[in-house]
Design an enzyme around this catalytic site. Structure first.
Site, PDB file in Angstrom:
ATOM      1  N   ASP A 226      -1.618  -3.529   1.452  1.00 19.21           N
ATOM      2  CA  ASP A 226      -0.864  -2.302   1.240  1.00 19.21           C
ATOM      3  C   ASP A 226       0.463  -2.702   0.579  1.00 19.21           C
ATOM      4  O   ASP A 226       0.856  -3.871   0.572  1.00 19.21           O
ATOM      5  CB  ASP A 226      -0.639  -1.549   2.561  1.00 19.21           C
ATOM      6  CG  ASP A 226      -0.326  -0.072   2.316  1.00 19.21           C
ATOM      7  OD1 ASP A 226       0.031   0.284   1.166  1.00 19.21           O
ATOM      8  OD2 ASP A 226      -0.423   0.732   3.255  1.00 19.21           O
TER       9      ASP A 226
HETATM   10  C1  BGC Z   1       0.366   3.552   1.223  1.00 15.66           C
HETATM   11  C2  BGC Z   1      -0.991   3.365   0.605  1.00 15.66           C
HETATM   12  C3  BGC Z   1      -0.904   3.616  -0.882  1.00 15.66           C
HETATM   13  C4  BGC Z   1       0.130   2.674  -1.483  1.00 15.66           C
HETATM   14  C5  BGC Z   1       0.295   2.816  -2.985  1.00 15.66           C
HETATM   15  C6  BGC Z   1       1.451   2.766   0.502  1.00 15.66           C
HETATM   16  O1  BGC Z   1       2.697   3.152   0.933  1.00 15.66           O
HETATM   17  O2  BGC Z   1       0.334   3.184   2.591  1.00 15.66           O
HETATM   18  O3  BGC Z   1      -1.907   4.234   1.200  1.00 15.66           O
HETATM   19  O4  BGC Z   1      -2.159   3.447  -1.463  1.00 15.66           O
HETATM   20  O5  BGC Z   1       1.379   2.946  -0.884  1.00 15.66           O
HETATM   21  O6  BGC Z   1       0.940   3.983  -3.318  1.00 15.66           O
END
Ligand code: BGC
Length: 750
Positions: free
Chosen positions: A293
């Site tokens: 993530d």
């Molecule tokens: C989120 C993810 C997301 C990623 C990219 C993160 O803050 O937890 O679900 O895909 O950002 O935007």
């Protein structure tokens, strides 16, 4: 700390230099005479579509330099982030980018969020795309085909927008009804959530776009998500959160898996040997790649050796852990070369396997917004749950003279949830300037007006709107109406949990005041998840419309007027009070993200209705609940066993006067064996029936839903004994039909 700080400028400088070199090579190649450019291109046996993905990935990997391999494992953000400028090769304001290897014909990866459609990072000029209703709404359809269609639609928009990786496939279980991201997920039950999310992933990947199962694992609240330690035992985890992930893998084979922000039993999810190496790759045999993530990486050696394959948007991490630091760790043997090779192999394998290499994406593809709006609308209307309908107030009857619509900006649009999943509507938000302007805002309303859709269906009536800010004035406006529709809303978003399950902004008082003035009050809820309803006894009807997406206003009106018979069923228990929850008060302090803390998931696998059953608690509305404008009867429940699998059959009949869809649910309750809770959902079907029509339904039960996990032997065990099978309208159906089946002892894997 110091060494980390020293590495960062080096990594940036090196990366910039490499990008410059790479573009020079491209320029040179195009400037050279054709035959010279061709001479520089190696044979590309991995482009042979007749070979399988493993072989193709192996061949491509063999042709790669160490530098090229390293490029695959470190991703970039698509926007400026703090002091770092976005990589210009990324699609503007996108979630991420991984440079390809053009020399070998391997395209770059362009990543976009997420589960509801093609999202855009914060900017004044976002991509405007079609939004599905919330994930919870799709789960509430209990309709596999609709989930697939939604996935296929958003995957097509991703492809048309130049993206080949969608960060969609969120299957964190609804353990915590206040979780600000519940709207992105698929509810509290592992079987239901996994089935629906798997269908979405299959739909997305039907476009030759990689989908991403996330957030692995036990990322079940947003408060303190970067610092909290989720504590749960192996057995309990394998039978709840992990079971949902496992089933998604089996049913849809996503190209990638995103490890979560939180720690699990002490180790960060993105450097957890248990999660990534043992459970995911070894026990489940996952062949795709694990991406982090955004900002979830905390080490180089531990992360690489414990199973992380790709650092996403390195700018979010303290340093580029998979940049120069990884290069050095491989050079000095802290991370084996074979491990780096395997990281790249997994990425390439998914690219070949999902068709990313053979079907290159390009920006600017045509999007059929009208057709996609219908896909979204169908999903939204089938996901709406009619919670209460006293006196048959709904569907709305022709002949009403005065309809008053109150609140939630229902004159212009429907609410969307906030955070990375936000899909910006075509034409812009229907309401601007409210709520947080920046992350996890902005607060957006899809410009699909419930009021206009209602007016269009009540040509002879006076249909008026009141904003509901002054409850007494709204009640006066509503007093003499034939029917009152109060729209209530709860905005939730990524990174923040709801402070409570109560509707915000005095809406409970608004509803109570209006319902007192006119008992013919219908409440339409636009919420991220379960909410409390202190006014429930006073309102005649309640329709849970969730975040209804691009065509939400139209979908709501169609259900209210009976053009569509409501057929949604709750994918989550609605508690009667927060005191009923395993954690009446949320752990962590939303205002202080500096103090690490643990969340003890003491309820284990007894999530949602299982917890309520176990504790003998009566919810406000049970899991699986949902009314229709017709009625359904069940008969002939019978069981048989084939190849060690339990098969259940029964008949559903539409006994009412209108066509409708039903969701007959099967639960199994052990009579002697000890499970985490008195019963589990074992299967369901969604059937559409004309009045008087019957259908035979047959369901095969996944044996894990009859078993208990054993950590020592890593196997599932069914205990010999008697099991009661219930055929029910919800998890709390007092009139459920039932039979007893005798199961033999059995041990099996995975
Ligand atoms: C989120 C993810 C997301 C990623 C990219 C993160 O803050 O937890 O679900 O895909 O950002 O935007």
């Amino acid at each position: 700390m110091n060494s980390e700080l020293n590495l960062r400028p080096l990594a940036i400088a090196l990366a910039a230099a490499l990008t410059a070199i790479a573009s020079t090579v491209v320029v040179l190649a195009t400037a050279l005479p054709a035959h010279a450019a061709e001479a520089a291109v190696p044979e590309r046996p991995w482009m042979d579509v007749k070979l399988d993905a493993d072989r193709r990935a192996t061949l491509a990997l063999q042709a790669m330099t160490q530098r090229e391999k390293l490029d695959w494992v470190m991703g970039w953000f698509g926007s400026d982030f703090r002091d770092k400028k976005r990589n210009p090769a990324a699609l503007p304001f996108s979630a991420g980018y991984i440079p390809g290897t053009p020399r070998l014909g391997l395209p770059a990866l362009f990543e976009t969020d997420a589960g509801l459609g093609v999202a855009t990072q914060a900017t004044k000029t976002p991509r405007e795309r079609t939004s599905l209703p919330s994930g919870l709404a799709t789960a509430a359809t209990w309709d596999r085909k609709l989930a697939y269609n939604g996935g296929a639609m958003i995957g097509a928009e991703a492809r048309a927008s130049g993206f080949n990786v969608m960060l969609a496939g969120g299957v964190n279980l609804l353990r915590e009804p206040r979780n600000g991201r519940n709207f992105e997920y698929a509810g509290e039950d592992p079987l239901l959530a996994a089935t629906m999310v798997a269908q979405q992933i299959k739909g997305i990947q039907s476009n030759h776009v990689i989908a991403t199962m996330k957030h692995f694992a036990v990322n079940d609240q947003e408060t303190g998500r970067f610092i909290l330690d989720s504590r749960i035992g192996d057995v309990e985890n394998r039978m709840s959160d992990l079971l949902a992930f496992q089933m998604v893998l089996e049913q849809s084979d996503p190209g990638s898996v995103m490890c979560a922000y939180n720690r699990l039993n002490g180790a960060y999810a993105c450097e957890s040997d248990y999660l990534l190496n043992q459970v995911l790759k070894k026990d489940w045999g996952y062949k795709g790649y694990v991406m982090s993530d955004w900002g979830a990486v905390h080490s180089t050696v531990a992360a690489a050796n414990n199973g992380l394959d790709q650092e996403s948007a390195w700018e979010f991490d303290k340093t580029a852990y998979f940049g120069v630091a990884l290069e050095e760790a491989v050079a000095n043997g802290h991370v084996p070369q074979a491990r780096l090779d395997n990281m790249v192999f997994r990425i390439l394998r998914s690219m070949f396997d999902k068709g990313v290499v053979d079907h290159p994406v390009a920006e600017g593809g045509a999007i059929d917004f009208a057709a996609h709006g219908v896909v979204s609308r169908t999903d939204a209307e089938d996901g709406m749950v009619l919670l209460k309908n006293a006196g048959g107030l709904l569907p709305l009857k022709a002949g009403a003279k005065k309809i008053v619509v109150i609140g939630a900006h229902a004159d212009v649009g429907v609410l969307a949830g906030g955070g990375s999943s936000l899909v910006y509507p075509v034409g812009g938000s229907a309401v601007t300037g409210i709520g947080p302007a920046s992350w996890p805002g902005p607060v957006v309303y899809h410009p699909s007006s419930p009021l206009k859709a209602i007016q269009a269906r009540a040509p002879g009536a006076s249909v008026v709107y009141h904003d509901g800010v002054d409850a007494a004035a709204a009640a006066r406006a509503a007093a003499d109406a034939d029917v009152v529709l109060v729209f209530a809303q709860q905005w939730t978003g990524e990174s923040v949990d709801a402070v409570s399950l109560s509707l915000p902004d005095n809406q409970d008082a608004l509803i109570a005041t209006v319902a007192k003035a006119n008992p013919k009050t219908v409440v339409v809820l636009e919420t991220g998840g379960p909410v409390l309803m202190p006014w429930l006894g006073q309102s005649a009807a309640v329709l849970q419309a969730w975040y209804a997406g691009t065509s939400g206003g139209e979908a709501i009106a169609r259900v209210l007027f009976g053009e569509v018979n409501p057929s949604g069923r709750l994918p989550a228990t609605f508690p009667a009070a927060e005191s009923q929850l395993p954690r009446p008060v949320l752990d962590g302090d939303p205002k202080d993200e500096s103090k690490r803390f643990a969340v003890d998931y003491r309820e284990g696998a007894a999530i949602g209705y299982k917890w309520f059953d176990l504790k003998g608690l009566k919810p406000l509305f049970p899991f699986g609940h949902g009314l229709s404008y017709t009625q359904f009867a069940y008969s002939g429940l019978a069981a048989s066993q084939k190849d060690g699998k339990l098969q259940l059959r029964f008949k559903v009949t539409n006994t009412g006067a209108v066509k409708g869809k039903d969701v007959p649910q099967l639960y199994v309750a052990p009579q002697g064996a000890k499970w985490e809770a008195p019963k589990r959902l074992a299967g369901w079907d969604k059937v559409e029936l004309a009045p008087g029509e019957s259908r035979e339904v047959s369901v095969t039960v996944d044996p894990r839903l009859l078993a208990v996990y054993d950590s020592g032997s890593k196997s599932w065990r069914i205990a010999k004994g008697s099991y009661k099978v219930l055929l029910a309208h919800s998890a709390a159906d007092a009139n459920a039909a039932s039979i007893n089946v005798a199961l033999e002892a059995r041990t099996f894997k995975p």
